[in-house]
Design an enzyme around this catalytic site. Structure first.
Site, PDB file in Angstrom:
ATOM      1  N   GLU A  97       0.827  -1.202   0.000  1.00  0.00           N
ATOM      2  CA  GLU A  97       0.000   0.000   0.000  1.00  0.00           C
ATOM      3  C   GLU A  97       0.866   1.259   0.000  1.00  0.00           C
ATOM      4  O   GLU A  97       1.924   1.302   0.617  1.00  0.00           O
ATOM      5  CB  GLU A  97      -0.919   0.007   1.219  1.00  0.00           C
ATOM      6  CG  GLU A  97      -1.951  -1.101   1.142  1.00  0.00           C
ATOM      7  CD  GLU A  97      -3.011  -1.021   2.223  1.00  0.00           C
ATOM      8  OE1 GLU A  97      -4.165  -1.298   1.907  1.00  0.00           O
ATOM      9  OE2 GLU A  97      -2.698  -0.686   3.378  1.00  0.00           O
ATOM     10  N   CYS A 110       3.461   8.528   1.298  1.00  0.00           N
ATOM     11  CA  CYS A 110       3.995   7.592   2.304  1.00  0.00           C
ATOM     12  C   CYS A 110       4.218   6.258   1.595  1.00  0.00           C
ATOM     13  O   CYS A 110       3.256   5.646   1.132  1.00  0.00           O
ATOM     14  CB  CYS A 110       2.969   7.480   3.433  1.00  0.00           C
ATOM     15  SG  CYS A 110       3.445   6.318   4.708  1.00  0.00           S
ATOM     16  N   CYS A 117       6.511  -6.635   7.497  1.00  0.00           N
ATOM     17  CA  CYS A 117       7.620  -6.115   8.305  1.00  0.00           C
ATOM     18  C   CYS A 117       8.050  -7.193   9.279  1.00  0.00           C
ATOM     19  O   CYS A 117       7.224  -7.928   9.810  1.00  0.00           O
ATOM     20  CB  CYS A 117       7.171  -4.866   9.063  1.00  0.00           C
ATOM     21  SG  CYS A 117       8.531  -4.006   9.883  1.00  0.00           S
ATOM     22  N   CYS A 121       6.375  -4.524  15.867  1.00  0.00           N
ATOM     23  CA  CYS A 121       6.074  -3.568  16.941  1.00  0.00           C
ATOM     24  C   CYS A 121       4.640  -3.831  17.397  1.00  0.00           C
ATOM     25  O   CYS A 121       3.747  -4.064  16.595  1.00  0.00           O
ATOM     26  CB  CYS A 121       6.235  -2.131  16.429  1.00  0.00           C
ATOM     27  SG  CYS A 121       7.933  -1.775  15.942  1.00  0.00           S
ATOM     28  N   CYS A 124       1.469  -1.926  15.916  1.00  0.00           N
ATOM     29  CA  CYS A 124       1.452  -1.648  14.471  1.00  0.00           C
ATOM     30  C   CYS A 124       0.827  -2.814  13.715  1.00  0.00           C
ATOM     31  O   CYS A 124       1.256  -3.964  13.871  1.00  0.00           O
ATOM     32  CB  CYS A 124       2.874  -1.406  13.979  1.00  0.00           C
ATOM     33  SG  CYS A 124       2.963  -1.107  12.200  1.00  0.00           S
ATOM     34  N   HIS A 227       8.735   6.052  20.653  1.00  0.00           N
ATOM     35  CA  HIS A 227       7.567   5.413  21.272  1.00  0.00           C
ATOM     36  C   HIS A 227       7.651   5.079  22.754  1.00  0.00           C
ATOM     37  O   HIS A 227       6.639   4.769  23.378  1.00  0.00           O
ATOM     38  CB  HIS A 227       7.150   4.139  20.522  1.00  0.00           C
ATOM     39  CG  HIS A 227       6.903   4.355  19.071  1.00  0.00           C
ATOM     40  ND1 HIS A 227       6.116   5.366  18.598  1.00  0.00           N
ATOM     41  CD2 HIS A 227       7.373   3.701  17.975  1.00  0.00           C
ATOM     42  CE1 HIS A 227       6.090   5.326  17.276  1.00  0.00           C
ATOM     43  NE2 HIS A 227       6.847   4.337  16.872  1.00  0.00           N
ATOM     44  N   CYS A 345      -1.373   6.070   9.878  1.00  0.00           N
ATOM     45  CA  CYS A 345      -0.134   5.438  10.337  1.00  0.00           C
ATOM     46  C   CYS A 345      -0.413   4.093  10.984  1.00  0.00           C
ATOM     47  O   CYS A 345      -1.287   3.986  11.835  1.00  0.00           O
ATOM     48  CB  CYS A 345       0.532   6.273  11.423  1.00  0.00           C
ATOM     49  SG  CYS A 345       1.048   7.854  10.897  1.00  0.00           S
TER      50      CYS A 345
HETATM   51  N1  SAH Z   1       9.718   0.709  10.339  1.00  0.00           N
HETATM   52  C1  SAH Z   1       9.808   2.135  10.187  1.00  0.00           C
HETATM   53  C2  SAH Z   1       8.844   2.655   9.161  1.00  0.00           C
HETATM   54  C3  SAH Z   1       7.385   2.508   9.525  1.00  0.00           C
HETATM   55  S1  SAH Z   1       6.879   4.065   9.900  1.00  0.00           S
HETATM   56  C4  SAH Z   1       9.643   2.780  11.541  1.00  0.00           C
HETATM   57  O1  SAH Z   1       9.380   2.073  12.500  1.00  0.00           O
HETATM   58  O2  SAH Z   1       9.862   3.980  11.666  1.00  0.00           O
HETATM   59  C5  SAH Z   1       5.323   3.952  10.526  1.00  0.00           C
HETATM   60  C6  SAH Z   1       5.145   4.953  11.654  1.00  0.00           C
HETATM   61  O3  SAH Z   1       3.809   4.838  12.160  1.00  0.00           O
HETATM   62  C7  SAH Z   1       6.057   4.616  12.787  1.00  0.00           C
HETATM   63  O4  SAH Z   1       6.443   5.687  13.561  1.00  0.00           O
HETATM   64  C8  SAH Z   1       5.164   3.703  13.556  1.00  0.00           C
HETATM   65  O5  SAH Z   1       5.647   3.479  14.809  1.00  0.00           O
HETATM   66  C9  SAH Z   1       3.842   4.445  13.497  1.00  0.00           C
HETATM   67  N2  SAH Z   1       2.725   3.566  13.793  1.00  0.00           N
HETATM   68  C10 SAH Z   1       2.683   2.243  13.630  1.00  0.00           C
HETATM   69  N3  SAH Z   1       1.494   1.744  14.017  1.00  0.00           N
HETATM   70  C11 SAH Z   1       0.770   2.784  14.423  1.00  0.00           C
HETATM   71  C12 SAH Z   1      -0.576   2.903  14.900  1.00  0.00           C
HETATM   72  N4  SAH Z   1      -1.361   1.842  15.036  1.00  0.00           N
HETATM   73  N5  SAH Z   1      -1.012   4.131  15.196  1.00  0.00           N
HETATM   74  C13 SAH Z   1      -0.213   5.209  15.026  1.00  0.00           C
HETATM   75  N6  SAH Z   1       1.046   5.153  14.572  1.00  0.00           N
HETATM   76  C14 SAH Z   1       1.535   3.951  14.271  1.00  0.00           C
END
Ligand code: SAH
Length: 378
Positions: A97, A110, A117, A121, A124, A227, A345
């Site tokens: 996406e 984006c 991945c 995390c 996510c 985070h 995000c």
């Molecule tokens: N792996 C990289 C790129 C992904 S960026 C990284 O971790 O930076 C995606 C961004 O959105 C990251 O900051 C991630 O932590 C955030 N993110 C992931 N899941 C989310 C959610 N459910 N709500 C809000 N932000 C989220």
């Protein structure tokens, strides 16, 4: 005996240096690279025969040995706030996406760097889809190629220009370093997209050695998914922290833009109710950010099915921000965009042919962090 045709090289994935090498290997002059880059990325041309400043003989040789191939757009969704999302199918059937977020003064794309991945995390949804593979340079840059073309077909072209790219889609860009870096070069190249280095951002969960490497080869902007303000909590939210703990992460952050004191790192911090959003967490953050030129970007959590987490309420987020602001830390709150089409995000999921079985275990409520996958040994 049948001779199978050799696979054609996809020129979409070659940055200027690789393109020059390609032409030199054909016995051609390196400047051909500039012409072709412009045709492909600037003009969006895929047919060699349309490249009129190239001789007919060379065009025919190119058509025999090379191609300009982009993923198929499966669908386009438009959110009520003007955000667009495209689902792209890759040649092996995986889907990724890409999201475009228009704002008054800029348009941000984006893009994804991997199918799924590995990092998992906890908050996510991409992580819960598991992982299949790295994207090639062609697959990374084609997200920009496609978005530029699709957006130019919409009314009011000027409201839809891509001015910024953030590598914040699916995947961890710094675990796909070799394919990501040439894509960054193309984004900045005047014959391709000509974006400014400050408007292209790599976002990482903190792959420390690759952050050092990136700094050496590219001066694009950097975002770090922080985070949590202490190792105990960050180990849970961002399991990569077990391999590269905060002390090491903050050390590379302190160094990152030390040669240019006008630049700073964006620290992303997802706001999870009752988990990392308390005043004590803000105070811990202030301590660990000492000596780091950083802006904090607070991201209200975007929920997804089966997640145990909830978004912090507005007052909590504002209070958290104010504590940081009082300590002199530039802090913004990210406005949630595109959530009615699951484009916010952490909501990007694509269709991952999962090789980790994490997707399946997650849905059964049994997903665990696979330590070996991120190289955590302890
Ligand atoms: N792996 C990289 C790129 C992904 S960026 C990284 O971790 O930076 C995606 C961004 O959105 C990251 O900051 C991630 O932590 C955030 N993110 C992931 N899941 C989310 C959610 N459910 N709500 C809000 N932000 C989220």
């Amino acid at each position: 005996m049948q001779i199978s045709p050799t696979a054609k090289i996809n020129l979409l994935g070659l940055d200027r240096k690789a393109m020059q090498d390609f032409f030199v290997s054909m016995g051609e002059k390196p400047y051909r690279a500039d012409q072709i880059l412009k045709w492909i990325h600037f003009n969006g041309v895929q047919d060699f025969h349309a490249m009129t400043n190239i001789s007919k003989v060379l065009r025919e040789r190119l058509a025999e040995t090379a191609e300009i191939s982009v993923p198929q757009v499966i669908y386009e969704k438009a959110a009520s706030d003007g955000t667009y999302k495209w689902l792209l199918r890759l040649s092996d059937g995986n889907c990724i996406e890409t999201v475009f977020i228009p704002e008054k003064t800029r348009g941000t794309l984006c893009i994804s760097s991997q199918v799924g991945c590995i990092l998992n995390c906890d908050f996510c949804s991409t992580g819960k889809q598991g992982f299949n593979r790295n994207l090639s340079t062609a697959e990374i840059i084609s997200q920009l190629w496609i978005a530029v073309r699709k957006l130019s077909q919409l009314d009011g072209v000027h409201d839809h220009a891509v001015t910024n790219v953030v590598m914040m889609g699916m995947g961890e860009p710094l675990l796909n370093f070799d394919n990501v870096v040439p894509a960054l070069h193309l984004m900045l190249d005047d014959f391709a997209y000509g974006l400014s280095k400050r408007r292209v951002t790599v976002s990482t969960a903190g792959v420390v050695p690759a952050m050092h490497q990136l700094r050496a080869v590219s001066d694009v902007a950097l975002a770090v998914s922080l985070h949590a303000p202490n190792d105990e909590l960050r180990n849970k939210l961002v399991p990569l922290n077990k391999k590269y703990p905060l002390r090491e992460l903050m050390a590379v952050c302190r160094e990152y833009f030390k040669d240019d004191n006008r630049r700073s790192i964006t620290m992303e911090y997802v706001m999870l109710a009752g988990v990392n959003d308390q005043p004590e967490h803000a105070r811990q953050l202030i301590r660990i950010l000492e000596g780091v030129r950083a802006k904090m970007n607070l991201i209200p959590f975007n929920p997804f099915p089966h997640t145990p987490y909830q978004r912090s309420d507005n007052d909590t987020i504002l209070h958290f921000r104010d504590i940081l602001l009082k300590a002199g830390i530039n802090t913004t709150i990210r406005r949630t965009r595109g959530d009615d089409i699951d484009a916010a995000c952490g909501q990007l999921v694509g269709q991952v042919k999962d090789r980790t079985r994490r997707q399946e275990r997650y849905l059964r409520g049994k997903a665990k962090v696979s330590k070996e996958m991120i190289g955590v040994t302890s």
